[in-house]
Design an enzyme around this catalytic site. Structure first.
Site, PDB file in Angstrom:
ATOM      1  N   GLY A  16     -14.079  -0.863   5.106  1.00  0.00           N
ATOM      2  CA  GLY A  16     -14.236  -2.271   5.440  1.00  0.00           C
ATOM      3  C   GLY A  16     -12.937  -3.007   5.249  1.00  0.00           C
ATOM      4  CB  ALA A  21      -8.815  -6.624  -0.252  1.00  0.00           C
ATOM      5  CB  VAL A  23     -13.110  -1.377   0.989  1.00  0.00           C
ATOM      6  CG1 VAL A  23     -13.835  -0.402   0.062  1.00  0.00           C
ATOM      7  CG2 VAL A  23     -13.130  -2.783   0.392  1.00  0.00           C
ATOM      8  CE  LYS A  38     -11.906  -6.746  -2.235  1.00  0.00           C
ATOM      9  NZ  LYS A  38     -12.936  -7.733  -2.662  1.00  0.00           N
ATOM     10  CG  ASP A 135     -18.480 -13.801   1.549  1.00  0.00           C
ATOM     11  OD1 ASP A 135     -19.135 -14.282   2.503  1.00  0.00           O
ATOM     12  OD2 ASP A 135     -17.537 -13.009   1.702  1.00  0.00           O
TER      13      ASP A 135
END
Length: 717
Positions: A16, A21, A23, A38, A135
């Site tokens: 992702g 950042a 991952v 991450k 989030d």
């Protein structure tokens, strides 16, 4: 390849990517254990150091099975970039689950409840630690398979998280716009200056949108052209939403806003669960923070759902399967009321069978006494009230199938194929549900017929009572030697004898009626067995599945082609042929669904209504027979009492040695009783014994009729 002291990963193993950042899937250098790392980019380091360190500090404080674990904080080589080493969730995110064509219309009920349980538990841990996530969305809810093969969902990505008590506010804006609280959306997306501060309830709005998305497969608020293309209308929808509404849509350009207060008909959740969930969604999808529920109420209401058990109830008169959610500590009376809310069948009209046996539910007992049910083995509900079988209500999957554009459009073709495949999976689920509904209709009716046949047999046995008592007292038994009082008593017995003959005739007619009813029920039972064999032999599900399997292969190829900048000539020709084949398969799938499933199901509903009417009439007829037998029983009891009095009187009149009692009156007509008088006493005793036997049989018959009256009736259609 990139690495830290203890972990190694390749940049191709991207899981992702966000604004600050990326991952990756990584491995421990020593053990080979899979983890997720991450890695923060340059934009991340442009943030204040306090903000950079916040995610590390928050994750260190959290320790819960529904929150992704932080194993270590390490640094890369010369760049010394911070790396979070976290738990690896091998099954992707909730978003990847929802993006699968199989879940185009939302998760199945069992999986949705797992999501709800995990999200509520994870959020509860956040609030206990004074953390607001800011989030929440399906992409930040990771999935892995537990040891028992069941999904476990975990909250992740705490880059926007911070400590915040219930009464505290914040002014910074984070999140993903489709899931943003309206106040945050106004500043972050529309860039309108406003001085509002935000509280912890912004997470509740995001949870509401996420749960709606999981339940339906789509977002609740959709302007024409989509949320990202029509931001002003999106803002209007989320701020103008009426109280109680859980979704808003604009279907045409500059068109009106349409509000929904229920989940769509394509939703895979049962109406029983929807009735529990919708009020929660309505109260957390509230733009005004003052009107929105707090976390305490949210946790209380969601926990109430998660603590309930489901009882599967198939309404035979409606031909609909219901999921009734109750607490195990509730009484059966509460269960019966819950059934009433879903079926409109009043508790006094509810009668149940389970696995072919009558199931008596005592209202005062605990609901724990209800048998364990499943969708394939539910309680079968009978309604004594008249009702037309309505069957399963559903939306035709053909309405959700789009056509390919003539030209080659790799992204567009892939999206179209995904939508058609989603409608195909919906057709498969509906086909299975319709076939299961037919099976439940036939099986439930078969059980009812068996109960009625058993009742007929038992009633037939007791209607065949001996009638010899009606002729045991002939006219030749009268003797002119007997006294006048004896003659009067014998005349009364003679009248009772005539009445007994009438009762015997009534019972004979009842016997004939029951025999004819048995024949009708046997014929119906044979038809039901034949129909069940036809249902078991049905191959429509396999045909639809075969089409889907071939469509999935084409869709996978479309996904690969979409990632390419373009196709060569030969590849393009193959792509065009795949589009044609995909369309033909979709057409064939819908044809099988309509002709083999829907039409047969609708015909089965009509036949089911006719059979239910027959069962209803049969039950009413047996009740009339029961009334006749009960009346016979009452009269026989009266006759028996009268004959007992006559026998007692004659016994006192004529002593065992043949002499008259001293207290008898009138005086004897002869010095010694004649043989006819002694014979009279003997026959009266025999008659009384026979009357007692008859009364006993009729009383037993009356008890069976009372049980018969509890056999559920079928509604008029």
């Amino acid at each position: 390849m990139q690495s830290t002291v203890n972990y190694l990963w390749h940049t191709d193993d991207l899981l992702g990517q966000g604004a600050t950042a990326s991952v990756y899937k990584a491995r421990n250098k020593k053990s080979g254990e899979l983890v997720a790392v991450k890695v923060f980019n340059t934009a991340s380091y442009m943030r204040p150091r306090e903000v950079q360190m916040r995610e590390f500090e928050v994750l260190r404080r959290l320790n819960h099975q529904n929150i992704v674990k932080l194993f270590a904080v390490e640094e890369t080589g010369p760049s010394r970039q911070k790396v979070l080493v976290m738990e690896y969730c091998s099954s992707g995110s909730l978003l990847s689950v929802l993006e699968s064509p199989e879940h185009a219309f939302g998760l199945p009920e069992d999986e949705f409840l797992v999501v709800l349980r995990c999200v509520v538990a994870g959020m509860n841990h956040l609030r206990e630690n004074g953390v607001v996530h800011r989030d929440i969305k399906p992409g930040n809810i990771m999935r892995l398979m537990g040891a028992e093969g069941r999904s476990i969902y975990k909250l992740t990505d705490f880059g926007a998280a911070r400590e915040l008590d219930d009464d505290e506010k914040f002014v910074s804006v984070y999140g993903t716009e489709e899931y943003l609280h309206p106040d945050m959306y106004e500043r972050a997306v529309l860039h309108k200056p406003q001085q509002k501060a935000f509280g912890v309830t912004v997470d509740l709005w995001s949870i509401g949108v996420t749960l709606y998305h999981a339940a339906t497969g789509s977002l609740p608020f959709i302007p024409f052209g989509g949320p990202r293309r029509n931001k002003e209308i999106m803002y209007r929808i989320i701020t103008e939403k009426p109280a109680g509404a859980i979704a808003g849509t604009q279907r045409g350009e500059n068109g009106p806003l349409e509000w929904s207060y229920t989940l769509p008909i394509t939703c895979r959740l049962s109406l029983g669960l929807q009735s529990q969930l919708v009020p929660i969604l309505a109260n957390i999808l509230e733009a005004e923070q003052a009107k929105c529920w707090g976390f305490d109420q949210f946790f209380a209401e969601t926990s109430d759902i998660l603590q309930r058990v489901v009882v599967h109830v198939f309404s035979l008169s409606q031909a609909v399967l219901h999921h009734v959610y109750i607490h195990a500590h509730n009484t059966i009376a509460i269960f019966l009321e819950a059934v009433y809310k879903q079926t409109s069948v009043a508790p006094r009209h509810q009668e149940y069978l389970f696995e072919g046996h009558l199931c008596v539910l005592e209202p005062s007992l605990s609901a724990q006494h209800i048998a364990h049910t499943t969708a394939s083995s539910p309680l079968t509900l009978f309604s004594m009230a008249s009702e037309t079988p309505k069957g399963l209500a559903f939306r035709d999957p053909a309405l959700d199938i789009l056509k390919f554009v003539p030209k080659v459009d790799l992204p567009g073709d892939c999206n179209t194929a995904k939508g058609v495949l989603g409608a195909g999976y919906q057709a498969l689920r509906l086909a299975r549900t319709l076939l299961d509904g037919q099976e439940l209709m036939l099986r439930g009716l078969h059980w009812v017929v068996e109960v009625l046949q058993t009742t007929c047999r038992r009633t037939l046995e007791v209607t065949r009572t001996p009638s010899s008592s009606s002729s045991s007292l002939g006219s030749d038994r009268f003797s002119p030697v007997a006294g006048r009082s004896e003659i009067q008593e014998l005349q009364e017995a003679w009248a009772l004898r005539g009445r007994l003959r009438t009762l015997a005739e009534v019972l004979s007619r009842c016997s004939q009626n029951i025999t004819e009813t048995q024949k009708s029920l046997s014929a119906l039972s044979s038809d039901l067995v034949k129909n069940r064999d036809q249902v078991h032999a049905d191959r429509s599900i396999q045909q639809i599945q075969c089409c889907l399997d071939k469509m999935c292969l084409i869709y996978k190829q479309f996904k690969k082609s979409r990632m390419k900048p373009g196709l060569g000539y030969n590849e393009e020709q193959i792509h065009k042929l795949d589009k044609v084949n995909f369309s033909h398969l979709a057409k064939r799938l819908l044809q099988v669904f309509q002709e083999e499933r829907v039409q047969k199901y609708q015909a089965a509903l009509v036949t089911h209504g006719q059979r239910m009417r027959m069962v209803h009439d049969t039950r009413n007829h047996l009740r009339l027979v029961g009334c006749s037998v009960a009346a016979c029983n009452t009269e026989a009891q009266g006759a028996q009492e009268s004959l007992s009095k006559i026998l007692d009187w004659l016994s006192h009149q004529l002593l065992p040695d043949g002499t008259k009692g001293a207290q008898t009156s009138p005086p004897p007509t002869a010095p010694h009783p004649s043989p006819a008088q002694a014979d009279l006493v003997l026959h009266m005793q025999e008659l009384c014994k026979e009357m007692k036997v008859l009364a006993f049989d009729l009383q037993d018959n009356n008890r069976i009729i009372e049980r018969l009256s509890r056999v559920p009736s079928a509604p008029d259609v």
